[in-house]
Enzyme design. Structure first.
Site, PDB file in Angstrom:
ATOM      1  N   SER A 151      45.013 -18.296  68.624  1.00  0.00           N
ATOM      2  CA  SER A 151      45.688 -19.268  67.747  1.00  0.00           C
ATOM      3  C   SER A 151      46.729 -20.050  68.537  1.00  0.00           C
ATOM      4  O   SER A 151      46.937 -21.237  68.311  1.00  0.00           O
ATOM      5  CB  SER A 151      46.353 -18.574  66.558  1.00  0.00           C
ATOM      6  OG  SER A 151      45.397 -17.959  65.735  1.00  0.00           O
ATOM      7  N   SER A 191      48.839 -18.984  62.555  1.00  0.00           N
ATOM      8  CA  SER A 191      48.558 -17.556  62.529  1.00  0.00           C
ATOM      9  C   SER A 191      47.505 -17.244  61.475  1.00  0.00           C
ATOM     10  O   SER A 191      47.658 -17.647  60.323  1.00  0.00           O
ATOM     11  CB  SER A 191      49.842 -16.781  62.212  1.00  0.00           C
ATOM     12  OG  SER A 191      49.565 -15.417  61.990  1.00  0.00           O
ATOM     13  N   GLY A 208      49.489 -14.282  59.417  1.00  0.00           N
ATOM     14  CA  GLY A 208      50.860 -14.545  58.994  1.00  0.00           C
ATOM     15  C   GLY A 208      51.712 -13.294  58.953  1.00  0.00           C
ATOM     16  O   GLY A 208      52.800 -13.301  58.395  1.00  0.00           O
ATOM     17  N   GLU A 239      40.133 -19.466  63.984  1.00  0.00           N
ATOM     18  CA  GLU A 239      40.436 -20.278  65.157  1.00  0.00           C
ATOM     19  C   GLU A 239      39.537 -21.510  65.235  1.00  0.00           C
ATOM     20  O   GLU A 239      40.000 -22.601  65.570  1.00  0.00           O
ATOM     21  CB  GLU A 239      40.305 -19.417  66.413  1.00  0.00           C
ATOM     22  CG  GLU A 239      41.337 -18.310  66.443  1.00  0.00           C
ATOM     23  CD  GLU A 239      40.824 -17.003  67.016  1.00  0.00           C
ATOM     24  OE1 GLU A 239      41.598 -16.027  66.978  1.00  0.00           O
ATOM     25  OE2 GLU A 239      39.669 -16.942  67.474  1.00  0.00           O
TER      26      GLU A 239
END
Length: 171
Positions: A41, A80, A83, A138
């Site tokens: 990421s 992210s 998260g 991603e």
């Protein structure tokens, strides 16, 4: 391949246009943009930061040795999938303490204390859930942020030629 492409389309189509518009405006209105992410990421965040620079924006990657202090008027964009990273939450607290705004791009509905949480809804995928780890997030993140670049180009009245003039000319 068809399954992966189908899932990416479903995820990207599920992002509300109004959220994307707010995200684009937050970037447009920021004095400086700070990109942050870990692992793959983070690599995508770096790619997006490069495009922001090529759009003439003052953008930096958090953690680079030349990263300046974040201040009021700036925007932190953490990327992210989950998260959940304690470092991510700490980074958001630091940005807010300095008066900066935060626009997080995540894959799951975590309770982030960001000013804007832009979620790529991974649950919209139906065929390729077998992709390893965060691959689907991603991939969607790359495509989504490239679309944001196109929207910013229109918003800032920039062309590909304008960006090419700013592109690195050092080997």
């Amino acid at each position: 391949m068809r399954g992966v492409l189908k899932d990416l389309g479903l995820i990207l189509e599920a992002v509300p246009e109004e959220e994307t518009r707010r995200f684009v405006h937050a970037i447009r209105d920021a004095q400086r943009v700070f990109m942050y992410g870990l692992g793959r990421s983070g690599l995508v965040a770096r790619m997006f930061g490069m495009r922001l620079v090529q759009l003439g924006r003052d953008a930096t990657i958090v953690g680079d040795t030349t990263t300046p202090a974040i201040r009021a008027g700036d925007l932190l964009i953490p990327c992210s999938r989950t998260g959940r990273s304690p470092i991510l939450h700490h980074m958001i607290r630091l940005a807010h303490r300095e008066g900066a705004r935060v626009a997080a791009v995540v894959g799951t509905p975590e309770a982030l204390k960001a000013d804007l949480v832009l979620r790529l809804p991974l649950e919209a995928a139906v065929t390729e859930k077998a992709q390893p780890m965060g691959s689907l997030f991603e991939q969607a993140l790359v495509l989504y942020l490239d679309q944001v670049v196109l929207l910013l180009m229109a918003e800032l009245k920039k062309t590909g030629e304008d960006m090419e003039r700013i592109h690195s000319n050092l080997p």
